[in-house]
Design a protein around this motif. Sequence first.
Motif: not given
Length: 178
Positions: A85, A105, A128
């Motif tokens: 991320r 990501q 996520s």
Amino acid sequence: RERLWRIRAKQVLLATGAIERPLAFVDNDTPGVMLCSAISCFILKYGVKPGHRGLIFTNNDSGYQTALDMLMAGIKIQGIIDIRREVSENLLAMCCANNIHIYLQHAVVSTKRNSNGLCGVEIAKLTSDISDIVCHKGYIECDILGVSGGWNPSVHLHSQSGGELKYSSDYQCFMPFK
């Protein structure tokens, strides 16, 4: 006269290096898909330019060094696809200075090939927690894809001599223990 001497050292230092892990995706055995360390070796050790349009797929920082090696060899970098991320500010600054687009990501989900081998990859945005695909983002053209899934220490000699291994969650690999 007929004696067998067994001499054992109290301590042994094993410096056998590490082995780069690949990343799995559909058709990852397509000609043109290589480990990042192999691409850097071709460029730095043998002076060989393995492609013209490169792309990096990684989950660690070592893929970024391969991107710099590819730039130095005159390979156009189409981007760096990173599963993570976020990455360090230094890597972001390096990519910005060299006009390298970073796809954070994201992941490579398949390759596209022609008669010469690799001609592009399909990428997708990840959730996520990187456990699933949110959406497919399309194809990026390239003829060389460097992949780096991190590094495993070479622990074979340690294991053969009776040494134990313990899983390290920090490094996500087995490390010598005792």
